[in-house]
Design a protein around this motif. Structure first.
Motif, PDB file in Angstrom:
ATOM      1  N   THR A  16      58.845 -16.917  -8.793  1.00 33.06           N
ATOM      2  CA  THR A  16      58.613 -15.537  -8.371  1.00 33.06           C
ATOM      3  C   THR A  16      59.486 -15.277  -7.157  1.00 33.06           C
ATOM      4  N   GLN A  17      59.066 -15.768  -6.017  1.00 35.56           N
ATOM      5  CA  GLN A  17      59.902 -15.641  -4.834  1.00 35.56           C
ATOM      6  C   GLN A  17      59.529 -16.762  -3.885  1.00 35.56           C
ATOM      7  N   TYR A  22      53.696 -14.656  -4.000  1.00 37.36           N
ATOM      8  CA  TYR A  22      53.367 -13.487  -4.826  1.00 37.36           C
ATOM      9  C   TYR A  22      51.843 -13.323  -4.718  1.00 37.36           C
ATOM     10  N   VAL A 176      64.742 -16.994  -8.460  1.00 35.76           N
ATOM     11  CA  VAL A 176      63.725 -15.938  -8.590  1.00 35.76           C
ATOM     12  C   VAL A 176      63.258 -15.717 -10.013  1.00 35.76           C
ATOM     13  N   SER A 226      48.994 -17.089 -13.462  1.00 32.98           N
ATOM     14  CA  SER A 226      49.383 -15.687 -13.293  1.00 32.98           C
ATOM     15  C   SER A 226      50.874 -15.509 -13.535  1.00 32.98           C
ATOM     16  N   PRO A 230      58.642 -11.768 -16.586  1.00 38.60           N
ATOM     17  CA  PRO A 230      59.050 -12.636 -17.697  1.00 38.60           C
ATOM     18  C   PRO A 230      59.614 -13.977 -17.214  1.00 38.60           C
ATOM     19  N   ASN A 260      50.116  -7.833 -18.933  1.00 41.62           N
ATOM     20  CA  ASN A 260      49.641  -6.445 -18.960  1.00 41.62           C
ATOM     21  C   ASN A 260      50.665  -5.501 -19.574  1.00 41.62           C
ATOM     22  N   GLU A 262      53.686  -6.678 -21.573  1.00 43.71           N
ATOM     23  CA  GLU A 262      54.396  -7.081 -22.792  1.00 43.71           C
ATOM     24  C   GLU A 262      53.524  -7.722 -23.875  1.00 43.71           C
ATOM     25  N   THR A 279      44.013 -12.442 -20.719  1.00 50.39           N
ATOM     26  CA  THR A 279      43.326 -11.186 -20.378  1.00 50.39           C
ATOM     27  C   THR A 279      44.326 -10.108 -19.984  1.00 50.39           C
ATOM     28  N   GLY A 283      42.362  -8.171 -13.109  1.00 50.38           N
ATOM     29  CA  GLY A 283      41.687  -9.379 -13.568  1.00 50.38           C
ATOM     30  C   GLY A 283      40.217  -9.506 -13.195  1.00 50.38           C
ATOM     31  N   GLU A 284      39.766  -8.693 -12.243  1.00 51.85           N
ATOM     32  CA  GLU A 284      38.453  -8.946 -11.649  1.00 51.85           C
ATOM     33  C   GLU A 284      37.323  -8.867 -12.685  1.00 51.85           C
ATOM     34  N   LYS A 363      50.568  -9.266   1.677  1.00 51.99           N
ATOM     35  CA  LYS A 363      50.694  -8.196   0.683  1.00 51.99           C
ATOM     36  C   LYS A 363      49.341  -7.538   0.444  1.00 51.99           C
ATOM     37  N   TYR A 384      47.816  -0.346 -14.746  1.00 53.26           N
ATOM     38  CA  TYR A 384      48.254  -0.531 -13.364  1.00 53.26           C
ATOM     39  C   TYR A 384      48.982   0.685 -12.821  1.00 53.26           C
ATOM     40  N   GLU A 417      52.557   1.074  -6.456  1.00 55.13           N
ATOM     41  CA  GLU A 417      53.501   1.792  -7.306  1.00 55.13           C
ATOM     42  C   GLU A 417      54.166   2.880  -6.465  1.00 55.13           C
TER      43      GLU A 417
HETATM   44  C1  B12 Z   1      55.684  -4.654  -5.879  1.00 48.36           C
HETATM   45  C2  B12 Z   1      56.401  -5.038  -7.168  1.00 48.36           C
HETATM   46  C3  B12 Z   1      57.648  -5.660  -7.057  1.00 48.36           C
HETATM   47  C4  B12 Z   1      58.281  -5.999  -5.700  1.00 48.36           C
HETATM   48  C5  B12 Z   1      57.649  -7.219  -5.058  1.00 48.36           C
HETATM   49  C6  B12 Z   1      57.341  -8.318  -6.017  1.00 48.36           C
HETATM   50  C7  B12 Z   1      56.654  -9.451  -5.374  1.00 48.36           C
HETATM   51  N1  B12 Z   1      57.097 -10.605  -5.715  1.00 48.36           N
HETATM   52  O1  B12 Z   1      55.765  -9.286  -4.591  1.00 48.36           O
HETATM   53  C8  B12 Z   1      59.769  -6.189  -6.064  1.00 48.36           C
HETATM   54  C9  B12 Z   1      60.467  -4.871  -5.806  1.00 48.36           C
HETATM   55  C10 B12 Z   1      60.529  -7.286  -5.317  1.00 48.36           C
HETATM   56  C11 B12 Z   1      59.655  -6.442  -7.572  1.00 48.36           C
HETATM   57  C12 B12 Z   1      60.656  -7.046  -8.275  1.00 48.36           C
HETATM   58  C13 B12 Z   1      60.625  -7.230  -9.640  1.00 48.36           C
HETATM   59  N2  B12 Z   1      59.730  -6.734 -10.499  1.00 48.36           N
HETATM   60 CO1  B12 Z   1      58.100  -5.882  -9.931  1.00 48.36          CO
HETATM   61  N3  B12 Z   1      56.493  -5.053  -9.539  1.00 48.36           N
HETATM   62  C14 B12 Z   1      55.836  -4.755  -8.440  1.00 48.36           C
HETATM   63  C15 B12 Z   1      54.502  -4.031  -8.729  1.00 48.36           C
HETATM   64  C16 B12 Z   1      54.686  -2.547  -8.448  1.00 48.36           C
HETATM   65  C17 B12 Z   1      53.305  -4.574  -7.961  1.00 48.36           C
HETATM   66  C18 B12 Z   1      53.181  -6.085  -8.008  1.00 48.36           C
HETATM   67  C19 B12 Z   1      51.994  -6.542  -7.209  1.00 48.36           C
HETATM   68  O2  B12 Z   1      52.151  -7.204  -6.205  1.00 48.36           O
HETATM   69  N4  B12 Z   1      50.782  -6.176  -7.640  1.00 48.36           N
HETATM   70  C20 B12 Z   1      49.526  -6.618  -7.018  1.00 48.36           C
HETATM   71  C21 B12 Z   1      49.024  -7.862  -7.781  1.00 48.36           C
HETATM   72  C22 B12 Z   1      47.766  -8.407  -7.189  1.00 48.36           C
HETATM   73  O3  B12 Z   1      48.782  -7.410  -9.097  1.00 48.36           O
HETATM   74  P1  B12 Z   1      48.998  -8.345 -10.390  1.00 48.36           P
HETATM   75  O4  B12 Z   1      49.987  -9.382 -10.114  1.00 48.36           O
HETATM   76  O5  B12 Z   1      49.213  -7.477 -11.548  1.00 48.36           O
HETATM   77  O6  B12 Z   1      47.568  -9.073 -10.521  1.00 48.36           O
HETATM   78  C23 B12 Z   1      46.411  -8.424 -11.013  1.00 48.36           C
HETATM   79  C24 B12 Z   1      46.274  -8.470 -12.542  1.00 48.36           C
HETATM   80  O7  B12 Z   1      47.496  -8.534 -13.227  1.00 48.36           O
HETATM   81  C25 B12 Z   1      45.419  -9.651 -12.812  1.00 48.36           C
HETATM   82  N5  B12 Z   1      46.024 -10.980 -12.903  1.00 48.36           N
HETATM   83  C26 B12 Z   1      47.153 -11.455 -12.375  1.00 48.36           C
HETATM   84  N6  B12 Z   1      47.320 -12.732 -12.711  1.00 48.36           N
HETATM   85  C27 B12 Z   1      46.259 -13.106 -13.447  1.00 48.36           C
HETATM   86  C28 B12 Z   1      45.932 -14.326 -14.039  1.00 48.36           C
HETATM   87  C29 B12 Z   1      44.758 -14.413 -14.769  1.00 48.36           C
HETATM   88  C30 B12 Z   1      44.421 -15.694 -15.426  1.00 48.36           C
HETATM   89  C31 B12 Z   1      43.886 -13.300 -14.891  1.00 48.36           C
HETATM   90  C32 B12 Z   1      42.642 -13.402 -15.644  1.00 48.36           C
HETATM   91  C33 B12 Z   1      44.228 -12.082 -14.291  1.00 48.36           C
HETATM   92  C34 B12 Z   1      45.404 -11.996 -13.578  1.00 48.36           C
HETATM   93  O8  B12 Z   1      44.536  -9.645 -11.708  1.00 48.36           O
HETATM   94  C35 B12 Z   1      45.234  -9.246 -10.518  1.00 48.36           C
HETATM   95  C36 B12 Z   1      44.282  -8.450  -9.653  1.00 48.36           C
HETATM   96  O9  B12 Z   1      43.755  -7.370 -10.370  1.00 48.36           O
HETATM   97  C37 B12 Z   1      54.316  -4.330 -10.266  1.00 48.36           C
HETATM   98  C38 B12 Z   1      53.578  -3.269 -11.062  1.00 48.36           C
HETATM   99  C39 B12 Z   1      52.102  -3.288 -10.722  1.00 48.36           C
HETATM  100  N7  B12 Z   1      51.582  -2.202 -10.303  1.00 48.36           N
HETATM  101  O10 B12 Z   1      51.450  -4.333 -10.799  1.00 48.36           O
HETATM  102  C40 B12 Z   1      55.752  -4.526 -10.727  1.00 48.36           C
HETATM  103  C41 B12 Z   1      56.068  -5.488 -11.907  1.00 48.36           C
HETATM  104  C42 B12 Z   1      55.204  -6.722 -11.774  1.00 48.36           C
HETATM  105  N8  B12 Z   1      57.469  -5.844 -11.719  1.00 48.36           N
HETATM  106  C43 B12 Z   1      58.094  -5.969 -12.823  1.00 48.36           C
HETATM  107  C44 B12 Z   1      59.453  -6.429 -12.925  1.00 48.36           C
HETATM  108  C45 B12 Z   1      60.072  -6.437 -14.310  1.00 48.36           C
HETATM  109  C46 B12 Z   1      60.165  -6.845 -11.788  1.00 48.36           C
HETATM  110  C47 B12 Z   1      61.587  -7.432 -11.777  1.00 48.36           C
HETATM  111  C48 B12 Z   1      61.842  -8.511 -12.824  1.00 48.36           C
HETATM  112  C49 B12 Z   1      62.551  -6.258 -11.866  1.00 48.36           C
HETATM  113  C50 B12 Z   1      63.994  -6.653 -12.053  1.00 48.36           C
HETATM  114  N9  B12 Z   1      64.491  -6.378 -13.243  1.00 48.36           N
HETATM  115  O11 B12 Z   1      64.583  -7.185 -11.162  1.00 48.36           O
HETATM  116  C51 B12 Z   1      61.691  -8.012 -10.350  1.00 48.36           C
HETATM  117  C52 B12 Z   1      61.351  -9.518 -10.272  1.00 48.36           C
HETATM  118  C53 B12 Z   1      61.451 -10.026  -8.837  1.00 48.36           C
HETATM  119  C54 B12 Z   1      61.000 -11.442  -8.582  1.00 48.36           C
HETATM  120  N10 B12 Z   1      61.387 -12.415  -9.326  1.00 48.36           N
HETATM  121  O12 B12 Z   1      60.282 -11.650  -7.643  1.00 48.36           O
HETATM  122  C55 B12 Z   1      57.248  -5.601 -14.019  1.00 48.36           C
HETATM  123  C56 B12 Z   1      56.878  -6.792 -14.910  1.00 48.36           C
HETATM  124  C57 B12 Z   1      56.686  -6.344 -16.325  1.00 48.36           C
HETATM  125  C58 B12 Z   1      57.224  -7.321 -17.327  1.00 48.36           C
HETATM  126  N11 B12 Z   1      58.040  -6.834 -18.209  1.00 48.36           N
HETATM  127  O13 B12 Z   1      56.920  -8.461 -17.297  1.00 48.36           O
HETATM  128  C59 B12 Z   1      56.073  -4.856 -13.375  1.00 48.36           C
HETATM  129  C60 B12 Z   1      54.708  -4.989 -14.076  1.00 48.36           C
HETATM  130  C61 B12 Z   1      56.438  -3.345 -13.270  1.00 48.36           C
HETATM  131  C62 B12 Z   1      57.065  -2.799 -14.537  1.00 48.36           C
HETATM  132  N12 B12 Z   1      56.344  -2.366 -15.528  1.00 48.36           N
HETATM  133  O14 B12 Z   1      58.259  -2.745 -14.620  1.00 48.36           O
HETATM  134  N13 B12 Z   1      58.496  -6.021  -8.066  1.00 48.36           N
END
Ligand code: B12
Length: 640
Positions: A16-17, A22, A176, A226, A230, A260, A262, A279, A283-284, A363, A384, A417
């Motif tokens: 991730t980073q 993350y 990354v 988590s 991709p 969520n 793909e 899931t 996730g909660e 974060k 989301y 977002e």
């Molecule tokens: C902020 C953000 C960024 C930031 C910071 C990322 C970081 N590393 O912190 C930046 C701008 C750097 C970024 C970059 C990228 N991002 Co981005 N990013 C986001 C965003 C808006 C929020 C991410 C976040 O921190 N959310 C808060 C956390 C807590 O949420 P979460 O991880 O989803 O976790 C929740 C649930 O998913 C679930 N959950 C998570 N894990 C697990 C595991 C289990 C077992 C269970 C039950 C539940 C669960 O519970 C959690 C709490 O509710 C999301 C969209 C979104 N709103 O989520 C896109 C998103 C994750 N990013 C995405 C992408 C594609 C990228 C990039 C690859 C873009 C690119 N082409 O360069 C890069 C990758 C960078 C890297 N390698 O680090 C996509 C991924 C979709 C996919 N196709 O897989 C998303 C979903 C947005 C989108 N639709 O385009 N990103």
């Protein structure tokens, strides 16, 4: 499973980073603990890199190379072998330096005789040499930037080592993202299944060993893996594979942003050879239901947004229960993550990229989802984005205070977002009232309401940077994409942020449906003017991709495009190819746009006609030369 026996371990897989964790495991661990559940977390992305890039790790790499036939050794590999002793001697000090544990090493690194220099250092030659000393980095770091300069050189050194690992061991390795193409929009599981069945290489073996160590440390009964992107999927499956080989009774669950987005149509039973459950979305609630299920208190029928395998078939179970309100999800915790071991890399000499790769950020989310949720290129139909939920500012500031106590650090990245202006205003007022000194940054929309007064308030409360979408800088296309902003408005708003001393990064896009060559030239002209007028300091051009969940993907006819027939995916589904009636070859613009932007970010070439950046002949811009200047003038006279 009895209550007392339930032990949850959440894992961030590679990659991730590396500068900060993350946040998903921090959110989930904080939530589970707030419900009295025994929960711990591990960042195996960082652990993998620290293990591979250690004296023992480099020796293991050296041994692998020794077994390679000479013909398979690339130039990078040979260069590494030739200077192996220097690499082995410098790796530990360099990592300590990048972790911020040994600042004085900067002087030796800057002397350029300490680190072995491979191909990555050639990038320094593209910078114009300083006239006096011939120092190619002087323009970027000046006389006082010794730490940053050394950080950049140390990052190039690590990149050289990553190239060696890639050439000699695993072509899929990057810092990354890891093996991204095995998962991204992969309609079938076959490539991933083949990769998982292949013999383990050095990276796989290291990851498996780290997984087993984590199991020993925490003895979990339930492991949550988590996958936000991709580029973290392959390693997630390798981790699950190692867990199941060690003890098939440990329950493994897959979730996160990639899932969520793909895996919504998941129908591939082989996924469940590795994971017991998958899931969707926040996730909660699904986790509480799953934990009750594992404790024998809930039937399979009443799982929430969970895929299971039954009689060899994938079944999606969604007993509808309300999600946990944003105000009730608890405070994320970073407890258990090795906060002092993250690496502050300095890859790109650009101020915004720097925030992404450098420094440890707490974060948090100001609000769940997006309050606008109309942009036609965005996945607005997914939870989301679409489920907008906000906590009162006091709750957010309480969480910030708790995190500062937890981590000892005062920098915050809001991973929204688009953080809503009203909530940011209330946040800023609250921070000032409580006299809480923090730095913060995050993504916003360039709304009119961000006027000079509000931007100053945000800056006073610690806002240091914002990112926002200008997308295709074209009023026609902004309207078509339902972005809800105009170029003129963006000029004024970004200037208000910049005037308040807040760094502004613009997300830019090219290749949107119906976009013509003229539109692209005009968009670059607007961008040029925005840089020249000091409205934005940073930007990135993304190629538009059509996704299945976006309005363009759902109603292509409204955007003048035809989609390729659906692929019948049983695994991942996201990007869809399309044809645009304009027939423009947008690929040809990737390099010119990137080059122009890179130069603008360094204040270079702002006075040139934008046509000079393009290789092919393109039309002259239709945008008046003083468009942005006039927009700003009218604004200072009349207010926004
Ligand atoms: C902020 C953000 C960024 C930031 C910071 C990322 C970081 N590393 O912190 C930046 C701008 C750097 C970024 C970059 C990228 N991002 Co981005 N990013 C986001 C965003 C808006 C929020 C991410 C976040 O921190 N959310 C808060 C956390 C807590 O949420 P979460 O991880 O989803 O976790 C929740 C649930 O998913 C679930 N959950 C998570 N894990 C697990 C595991 C289990 C077992 C269970 C039950 C539940 C669960 O519970 C959690 C709490 O509710 C999301 C969209 C979104 N709103 O989520 C896109 C998103 C994750 N990013 C995405 C992408 C594609 C990228 C990039 C690859 C873009 C690119 N082409 O360069 C890069 C990758 C960078 C890297 N390698 O680090 C996509 C991924 C979709 C996919 N196709 O897989 C998303 C979903 C947005 C989108 N639709 O385009 N990103």
């Amino acid at each position: 499973m009895a209550d007392s026996a339930m032990r949850v371990l959440s894992i961030i897989p590679p990659m991730t980073q590396l500068n900060t964790p993350y946040p998903s495991t921090a959110y989930l661990t904080g939530f589970l603990r707030s419900r009295g559940i025994d929960a711990a977390q591990e960042d195996l992305a960082l652990a993998l890199v620290l293990t591979l890039f250690s004296p023992a790790g480099l020796r293991a790499l050296h041994d692998e190379i020794a077994a390679l036939p000479a013909a398979k050794r690339s130039a990078n590999v040979s260069a590494f072998e030739a200077r192996f002793d220097r690499y082995a001697a410098t790796i530990a000090p360099v990592i300590a330096f990048l972790q911020g544990r040994d600042a004085t090493l900067a002087h030796r690194i800057n002397g350029r005789a300490f680190l072995p220099e491979g191909a990555r250092f050639e990038s320094l030659d593209v910078y114009v040499a300083d006239q006096d000393g011939g120092d190619p980095l002087a323009w970027a770091f000046g006389a006082l930037g010794a730490q940053d300069r050394a950080r950049h050189l140390a990052t190039l050194y690590l990149n050289d080592l990553a190239d060696v690992l890639r050439d000699a061991v695993d072509p899929r390795f990057e810092f990354v993202r890891y093996a991204e193409s095995l998962a991204q929009s992969q309609p079938t599981f076959d490539p991933l299944a083949d990769a998982l069945a292949a013999p383990q290489n050095l990276v796989d073996r290291t990851l498996a060993a780290l997984t087993l160590q984590a199991l020993q440390r925490h003895a979990p009964t339930l492991v949550l893996i988590s996958v936000p992107f991709p580029g973290s999927v392959y390693a997630a499956f390798r981790i699950a594979q190692a867990i199941k080989a060690h003890d098939p009774a440990i329950v493994t669950v897959l979730g996160g942003g990639f899932v969520n987005t793909e895996l919504r149509e998941l129908a591939e039973p082989r996924v469940f050879d590795h994971f017991d459950h998958v899931t969707l979305d926040a996730g909660e609630r699904p986790l509480l239901a799953l934990i009750e299920h594992l404790q024998g208190r809930r039937s399979t029928q009443r799982l929430v947004r969970t895929f299971v395998r039954e009689a060899g078939k994938v079944r999606y179970v969604n007993w509808v229960e309300p999600d946990i309100a944003f105000a009730e999800v608890g405070t994320p915790t970073w407890d258990g993550l090795p906060l002092a071991s993250y690496l502050s890399l300095l890859d790109m000499l650009n101020p915004m990229h720097r925030l992404w790769s450098d420094g440890r950020w707490n974060k948090l989310t100001v609000a769940h989802g997006c309050y606008w949720k109309k942009c036609s290129f965005c996945d607005v139909n997914l939870d989301y984005i679409s489920r907008y939920d906000l906590a009162i500012p006091d709750v957010l500031i309480d969480r910030m205070e708790a995190l500062i106590r937890d981590t000892g650090q005062t920098g915050f990245h809001f991973v929204d977002e688009a953080a809503p202006p009203k909530a940011l205003k209330a946040l800023a007022q609250g921070l000032l009232q409580r006299k809480l000194e923090v730095s913060w940054w995050g993504n916003i929309r360039f709304e009119k309401s961000f006027n000079a007064e509000l931007c100053q308030l945000l800056a006073d409360s610690g806002c240091i940077a914002v990112t926002g979408g200008l997308e295709v800088a074209s009023d026609r296309l902004l309207k078509l994409m339902k972005k809800g902003v105009s170029v003129e408005q963006v000029a004024r708003v970004t200037r208000a942020f910049s005037d308040a001393g807040i760094l502004v990064h613009a997300y830019l896009m090219y290749g949107f449906p119906t976009q013509t060559v003229q539109d692209t030239v005009d968009a670059l002209e607007y961008v040029r003017q925005l840089f020249a007028a000091g409205c934005i300091q940073s930007g990135f051009f993304h190629r538009f991709t059509c996704t299945v969940h976006s309005p363009v993907g759902k109603h292509p006819e409204a955007y003048g495009v035809t989609l390729q027939p659906p692929l019948n995916a049983t695994f991942a589904s996201n990007d869809i190819n399309f044809t645009d009636a304009t027939g423009v070859d947008h690929d040809a613009f990737a390099a010119p746009l990137k080059k122009a932007l890179y130069n603008y970010m360094h204040g270079i070439g702002l006075e040139h006609d934008v046509r000079e950046w393009f290789d092919a002949d393109v039309p002259r811009t239709r945008v008046p030369k003083s468009f942005v200047a006039r927009a700003l003038k009218a604004w200072t006279r009349g207010g926004p």
